[in-house]
Motif scaffolding. Structure first.
Motif, PDB file in Angstrom:
ATOM      1  N   GLU A  22       0.874  -1.173   0.000  1.00  0.00           N
ATOM      2  CA  GLU A  22       0.000   0.000   0.000  1.00  0.00           C
ATOM      3  C   GLU A  22       0.911   1.223   0.000  1.00  0.00           C
ATOM      4  OE1 GLU A  22      -3.599   2.206   2.480  1.00  0.00           O
ATOM      5  OE2 GLU A  22      -2.488   0.557   3.416  1.00  0.00           O
ATOM      6  N   VAL A  23       0.710   2.117  -0.946  1.00  0.00           N
ATOM      7  CA  VAL A  23       1.532   3.328  -1.044  1.00  0.00           C
ATOM      8  C   VAL A  23       0.654   4.524  -0.711  1.00  0.00           C
ATOM      9  CG1 VAL A  23       2.977   4.770  -2.516  1.00  0.00           C
ATOM     10  CG2 VAL A  23       3.026   2.273  -2.783  1.00  0.00           C
ATOM     11  N   ILE A  24       1.111   5.344   0.227  1.00  0.00           N
ATOM     12  CA  ILE A  24       0.329   6.482   0.695  1.00  0.00           C
ATOM     13  C   ILE A  24       1.109   7.771   0.439  1.00  0.00           C
ATOM     14  CG2 ILE A  24      -0.780   7.596   2.678  1.00  0.00           C
ATOM     15  CD1 ILE A  24      -1.054   4.805   3.923  1.00  0.00           C
ATOM     16  N   LEU A  25       0.448   8.717  -0.209  1.00  0.00           N
ATOM     17  CA  LEU A  25       0.976  10.064  -0.400  1.00  0.00           C
ATOM     18  C   LEU A  25       0.363  10.947   0.691  1.00  0.00           C
ATOM     19  CD1 LEU A  25       2.603  11.924  -2.419  1.00  0.00           C
ATOM     20  CD2 LEU A  25       0.386  12.386  -3.502  1.00  0.00           C
ATOM     21  N   PRO A  26       1.190  11.601   1.515  1.00  0.00           N
ATOM     22  CA  PRO A  26       0.631  12.350   2.655  1.00  0.00           C
ATOM     23  C   PRO A  26      -0.370  13.437   2.289  1.00  0.00           C
ATOM     24  CG  PRO A  26       2.978  11.978   2.975  1.00  0.00           C
ATOM     25  CD  PRO A  26       2.663  11.508   1.585  1.00  0.00           C
ATOM     26  N   ASP A  27      -0.169  14.120   1.152  1.00  0.00           N
ATOM     27  CA  ASP A  27      -1.106  15.180   0.749  1.00  0.00           C
ATOM     28  C   ASP A  27      -1.539  14.948  -0.689  1.00  0.00           C
ATOM     29  OD1 ASP A  27      -2.101  17.809  -0.303  1.00  0.00           O
ATOM     30  OD2 ASP A  27      -1.633  18.452   1.741  1.00  0.00           O
ATOM     31  N   THR A  28      -2.829  14.842  -0.898  1.00  0.00           N
ATOM     32  CA  THR A  28      -3.365  14.522  -2.226  1.00  0.00           C
ATOM     33  C   THR A  28      -3.046  15.591  -3.261  1.00  0.00           C
ATOM     34  OG1 THR A  28      -5.377  13.900  -3.415  1.00  0.00           O
ATOM     35  CG2 THR A  28      -5.589  15.593  -1.708  1.00  0.00           C
ATOM     36  N   ASN A  29      -2.766  16.817  -2.830  1.00  0.00           N
ATOM     37  CA  ASN A  29      -2.529  17.922  -3.771  1.00  0.00           C
ATOM     38  C   ASN A  29      -1.068  18.084  -4.182  1.00  0.00           C
ATOM     39  OD1 ASN A  29      -5.279  18.915  -3.858  1.00  0.00           O
ATOM     40  ND2 ASN A  29      -4.967  19.583  -1.751  1.00  0.00           N
ATOM     41  N   SER A  30      -0.181  17.261  -3.664  1.00  0.00           N
ATOM     42  CA  SER A  30       1.243  17.427  -3.981  1.00  0.00           C
ATOM     43  C   SER A  30       1.545  16.817  -5.351  1.00  0.00           C
ATOM     44  CB  SER A  30       2.126  16.804  -2.894  1.00  0.00           C
ATOM     45  OG  SER A  30       1.762  15.460  -2.653  1.00  0.00           O
ATOM     46  N   THR A  31       1.366  17.618  -6.374  1.00  0.00           N
ATOM     47  CA  THR A  31       1.572  17.180  -7.747  1.00  0.00           C
ATOM     48  C   THR A  31       2.888  17.754  -8.275  1.00  0.00           C
ATOM     49  OG1 THR A  31       0.572  17.071  -9.941  1.00  0.00           O
ATOM     50  CG2 THR A  31       0.142  19.066  -8.665  1.00  0.00           C
ATOM     51  N   CYS A  32       2.984  17.988  -9.576  1.00  0.00           N
ATOM     52  CA  CYS A  32       4.198  18.491 -10.212  1.00  0.00           C
ATOM     53  C   CYS A  32       3.789  19.227 -11.481  1.00  0.00           C
ATOM     54  CB  CYS A  32       5.134  17.323 -10.551  1.00  0.00           C
ATOM     55  SG  CYS A  32       6.553  17.737 -11.581  1.00  0.00           S
ATOM     56  N   SER A  33       4.404  20.377 -11.733  1.00  0.00           N
ATOM     57  CA  SER A  33       4.012  21.152 -12.911  1.00  0.00           C
ATOM     58  C   SER A  33       4.318  20.417 -14.210  1.00  0.00           C
ATOM     59  CB  SER A  33       4.717  22.510 -12.909  1.00  0.00           C
ATOM     60  OG  SER A  33       6.127  22.369 -12.933  1.00  0.00           O
ATOM     61  N   LEU A  34       5.310  19.539 -14.214  1.00  0.00           N
ATOM     62  CA  LEU A  34       5.592  18.759 -15.419  1.00  0.00           C
ATOM     63  C   LEU A  34       4.437  17.816 -15.745  1.00  0.00           C
ATOM     64  CD1 LEU A  34       9.367  17.995 -14.787  1.00  0.00           C
ATOM     65  CD2 LEU A  34       8.448  19.333 -16.687  1.00  0.00           C
ATOM     66  N   VAL A  35       3.703  17.410 -14.716  1.00  0.00           N
ATOM     67  CA  VAL A  35       2.516  16.573 -14.917  1.00  0.00           C
ATOM     68  C   VAL A  35       1.327  17.426 -15.311  1.00  0.00           C
ATOM     69  CG1 VAL A  35       0.884  15.019 -13.788  1.00  0.00           C
ATOM     70  CG2 VAL A  35       3.334  14.779 -13.348  1.00  0.00           C
ATOM     71  N   THR A  36       1.086  18.509 -14.589  1.00  0.00           N
ATOM     72  CA  THR A  36      -0.103  19.316 -14.848  1.00  0.00           C
ATOM     73  C   THR A  36      -0.031  20.027 -16.201  1.00  0.00           C
ATOM     74  OG1 THR A  36       0.821  21.220 -13.652  1.00  0.00           O
ATOM     75  CG2 THR A  36      -0.510  19.667 -12.395  1.00  0.00           C
TER      76      THR A  36
END
Length: 306
Positions: free
Chosen positions: A62-76
């Motif tokens: 199970e992989v958990i990211l602490p904050d759902t909003n922590s993305t990356c501008s290269l992705v967006t």
């Protein structure tokens, strides 16, 4: 029966988060660790594409990211449908993608690379007589094209943190700084900055450059990357004057807003299973398609850097 929780943290997270981690590293180091660690739960203090990569490489955990909003501008900044059309317009090219990309992006790739191995992977492909298209980081691709004389078509996304570094601000900072001066830079920075640098490399590469530094002891070393790595650099070499490169009007304040979403409280809640987002939304077919180019890169790295 208790589950084994492993916490991973990227160099760009704040020092307190790094101190909470079982492993701190750059994208390549954390990818390898995620694949090989015997974890039931991986708490990934980084950004979403990193947590997705960990899940792709270790689907049983199970992989958990602490904050759902922590993305990356290269992705967006990358529309996957448009990327697919772009890739299809170069049917005789190998699609090399930087690891700073979504799972859907990786699934459209032939190779995944990190800032540490991108030079070697692309040199290997050209040595085999292949043609390459590169995504998503335009700055990194432009540097590779200039440095090695490649003619790779490039996607047009940029890292919003590294893209703020600029030559004019550096010129002002250098002029105002007495004594010897050096610049080390991450390849996500704009080409004029990279051409000014004494060393261009990954976060680990820059940290190793600092550790091995044996030049003028009173020099000022400017670092063109996210400020988080300066904590590790100062810890490794407290005797050196290490400062972040300016972004405009001498401002030395360049943080990744997404990395800083990994707060102490968010990471602790994720470790307890009380918060964050579980990377459970990737279907098996997508993970299989994305895993192939990542595994290709990891196998290359094992052979090349052994």
């Amino acid at each position: 029966m208790s589950r084994r929780v492993v916490t991973l943290a990227h160099y760009y997270t704040q020092p307190e988060i790094q101190q909470m981690a079982d492993k701190v590293g750059d994208s390549l180091e954390l990818s390898l660790y995620a694949k090989e660690c015997a974890a039931d739960v991986i708490v990934f203090a980084g950004v979403r594409f990193m947590a997705e990569t960990a899940k792709i490489l270790n689907p049983q955990a199970e992989v958990i990211l602490p904050d759902t909003n922590s993305t990356c501008s290269l992705v967006t900044q990358t529309d996957v449908a448009a990327l697919k059309k772009w890739r299809e317009s170069y049917p005789d090219h190998v699609h090399v993608s930087y690891i700073n990309s979504s799972a859907e992006h990786k699934a459209l790739s032939d190779w995944i690379v990190t800032s540490r191995n991108v030079d070697d992977v692309i040199a290997h492909l050209y040595a085999e007589g292949k043609k390459v298209i590169f995504s998503p980081d335009r700055n990194m691709g432009a540097y590779l094209n200039f440095q090695y004389g490649y003619d790779m078509p490039l996607w047009s996304a940029v890292c919003e943190v590294h893209d703020k570094f600029n030559q004019a601000a550096l010129d002002e900072a250098f002029a105002a700084t007495p004594g010897a001066k050096y610049l080390i830079a991450h390849p996500e920075s704009p080409l004029p900055v990279l051409l000014h640098a004494d060393y261009v490399g990954s976060t680990s590469g820059m940290l190793n450059w600092i550790k091995a530094y044996d030049r003028e002891p009173e020099a000022t070393i400017f670092v063109a990357t996210e400020e988080g790595i300066l904590y590790n650099m100062h810890a490794a070499r407290p005797d050196l004057r290490i400062v972040q490169a300016p972004i405009y009007a001498g401002c030395q304040c360049n943080q990744c807003p997404y990395m800083k979403m990994n707060t102490i409280d968010a990471v602790r809640k994720a470790q307890r299973g009380e918060g964050g987002i579980s990377i459970d939304y990737l279907d098996a077919a997508l993970m299989d398609a994305a895993r192939l180019p990542i595994e290709r890169m990891l196998e290359f790295s094992r052979r090349y850097y052994a």
